[in-house]
Design an enzyme around this catalytic site. Structure first.
Site, PDB file in Angstrom:
ATOM      1  N   HIS A 112       1.233  -5.995   0.594  1.00  0.00           N
ATOM      2  CA  HIS A 112       2.179  -4.977   1.090  1.00  0.00           C
ATOM      3  C   HIS A 112       2.822  -5.465   2.391  1.00  0.00           C
ATOM      4  O   HIS A 112       4.001  -5.221   2.642  1.00  0.00           O
ATOM      5  CB  HIS A 112       1.478  -3.649   1.368  1.00  0.00           C
ATOM      6  CG  HIS A 112       1.183  -2.839   0.151  1.00  0.00           C
ATOM      7  ND1 HIS A 112       2.151  -2.165  -0.555  1.00  0.00           N
ATOM      8  CD2 HIS A 112       0.011  -2.585  -0.481  1.00  0.00           C
ATOM      9  CE1 HIS A 112       1.603  -1.521  -1.569  1.00  0.00           C
ATOM     10  NE2 HIS A 112       0.301  -1.774  -1.554  1.00  0.00           N
ATOM     11  N   ASP A 119       2.819   0.305  -4.660  1.00  0.00           N
ATOM     12  CA  ASP A 119       1.926   1.354  -5.185  1.00  0.00           C
ATOM     13  C   ASP A 119       2.826   2.351  -5.885  1.00  0.00           C
ATOM     14  O   ASP A 119       3.792   2.852  -5.290  1.00  0.00           O
ATOM     15  CB  ASP A 119       1.195   2.072  -4.040  1.00  0.00           C
ATOM     16  CG  ASP A 119       0.188   1.198  -3.325  1.00  0.00           C
ATOM     17  OD1 ASP A 119      -0.235   0.180  -3.891  1.00  0.00           O
ATOM     18  OD2 ASP A 119      -0.182   1.552  -2.189  1.00  0.00           O
ATOM     19  N   GLU A 176      -7.455  -0.557  -8.700  1.00  0.00           N
ATOM     20  CA  GLU A 176      -6.490   0.507  -8.359  1.00  0.00           C
ATOM     21  C   GLU A 176      -5.404   0.545  -9.424  1.00  0.00           C
ATOM     22  O   GLU A 176      -4.572  -0.375  -9.480  1.00  0.00           O
ATOM     23  CB  GLU A 176      -5.851   0.225  -6.985  1.00  0.00           C
ATOM     24  CG  GLU A 176      -6.845   0.209  -5.840  1.00  0.00           C
ATOM     25  CD  GLU A 176      -6.211  -0.107  -4.479  1.00  0.00           C
ATOM     26  OE1 GLU A 176      -5.081  -0.627  -4.436  1.00  0.00           O
ATOM     27  OE2 GLU A 176      -6.854   0.195  -3.471  1.00  0.00           O
ATOM     28  N   HIS A 179      -1.662  -0.034  -7.954  1.00  0.00           N
ATOM     29  CA  HIS A 179      -1.255  -1.165  -7.104  1.00  0.00           C
ATOM     30  C   HIS A 179      -0.921  -2.410  -7.931  1.00  0.00           C
ATOM     31  O   HIS A 179      -1.732  -2.866  -8.740  1.00  0.00           O
ATOM     32  CB  HIS A 179      -2.379  -1.487  -6.112  1.00  0.00           C
ATOM     33  CG  HIS A 179      -2.102  -2.680  -5.245  1.00  0.00           C
ATOM     34  ND1 HIS A 179      -1.727  -2.582  -3.922  1.00  0.00           N
ATOM     35  CD2 HIS A 179      -2.122  -4.013  -5.525  1.00  0.00           C
ATOM     36  CE1 HIS A 179      -1.544  -3.795  -3.422  1.00  0.00           C
ATOM     37  NE2 HIS A 179      -1.786  -4.689  -4.384  1.00  0.00           N
TER      38      HIS A 179
HETATM   39  C1  LIG Z   1      -4.550   1.311   0.309  1.00  0.00           C
HETATM   40  C2  LIG Z   1      -4.033   1.063  -1.073  1.00  0.00           C
HETATM   41  N1  LIG Z   1      -2.930   1.911  -1.337  1.00  0.00           N
HETATM   42  C3  LIG Z   1      -3.642  -0.395  -1.250  1.00  0.00           C
HETATM   43  O1  LIG Z   1      -2.482  -0.715  -1.240  1.00  0.00           O
HETATM   44  N2  LIG Z   1      -4.634  -1.290  -1.357  1.00  0.00           N
HETATM   45  C4  LIG Z   1      -4.356  -2.706  -1.409  1.00  0.00           C
HETATM   46  C5  LIG Z   1      -5.533  -3.498  -1.884  1.00  0.00           C
HETATM   47  C6  LIG Z   1      -3.849  -3.232  -0.078  1.00  0.00           C
HETATM   48  O2  LIG Z   1      -4.238  -2.739   0.986  1.00  0.00           O
HETATM   49  O3  LIG Z   1      -3.083  -4.222  -0.117  1.00  0.00           O
HETATM   50 ZN   LIG Z   2      -1.143  -1.036  -2.791  1.00  0.00          ZN
END
Ligand SMILES: C[C@@H](N)C(=O)N[C@H](C)C(=O)O
Ligand SMILES: [Zn+2]
Length: 198
Positions: A112, A119, A176, A179
């Site tokens: 991110h 997401d 997840e 994601h």
């Molecule tokens: C926190 C969650 N929405 C997410 O994006 N998790 C991934 C693994 C990240 O933090 O990159």
């Molecule tokens: Zn994510």
């Protein structure tokens, strides 16, 4: 790539103009619900400014468009919960949830932070959310791709999203359902762009 090379590449990108695009300019029917710009998230606080946009690297946005095109033909649209995330927010998340897989370790930076992860969920053509195995950012076994519990409809929706995203060239996160990553993105630099960047 090492820290120095990342820094040099970051400076070069900045000099060349913003490295990110607003995903709504690439995916015309994208629904945007930036959860971290509201208190409705696992941090229980607003950590993005009002009007925070879905910013992504151009190659991430192009893959998202491909997935959206596939889904449109099936009567669905994509709704994004998070896109580019500042590294300072990654540290805030890690303090609360220091579990790799659920939150990327900010020491290395996550995708991110590179504009290379998104997401998201599925919505119907008129924007109504469809049933998924868990709510967004529910860090539990039921959020894993291998989870076979819950309703048949929730598992089917997870699979429709997965097939469209993987078909467009994204990589899923096994823990997840929401994601997706741009493959190979860990080699790219962690960015530092304002949400007003274009
Ligand atoms: C926190 C969650 N929405 C997410 O994006 N998790 C991934 C693994 C990240 O933090 O990159
Ligand atoms: Zn994510």
């Amino acid at each position: 790539m090492g820290g120095l090379a990342n820094g040099v590449l970051g400076l070069w990108l900045a000099a060349a103009g913003s490295p990110v695009v607003d995903a709504t300019e690439v995916v015309e029917d994208l629904v945007v619900d930036m959860r971290y710009a509201t208190p409705d998230n696992f941090l229980k606080q607003k950590v993005y400014p009002d009007g925070a946009r879905c910013l992504l690297l151009p190659q991430t946005a192009e893959r998202l468009k491909k997935a959206a095109d596939t889904l449109r033909a099936q009567g669905y649209r994509l709704k994004v919960y998070d896109c580019y995330r500042p590294i300072a927010v990654q540290w805030q998340m890690w303090k609360i949830m220091p579990k790799p897989g659920y939150v990327a370790n900010p020491k290395k930076g996550g995708n991110h932070n590179r504009g290379a992860a998104v997401d998201l969920t599925l919505v119907t053509a008129d924007g109504a959310e469809v049933e998924m195995p868990t709510p967004f950012d529910s860090f539990e076994r039921a959020a894993h791709h291998g989870y076979q519990g819950g309703t048949k409809a929730s598992r089917e929706h997870r699979e429709i999203l997965r097939a469209a995203m993987e078909g467009a060239g994204f990589k899923r996160n096994a823990m997840e359902w929401w994601h997706y990553d741009l493959p190979g993105a860990t080699k790219l630099p962690v960015l530092d762009v304002p949400f007003s960047a274009k």
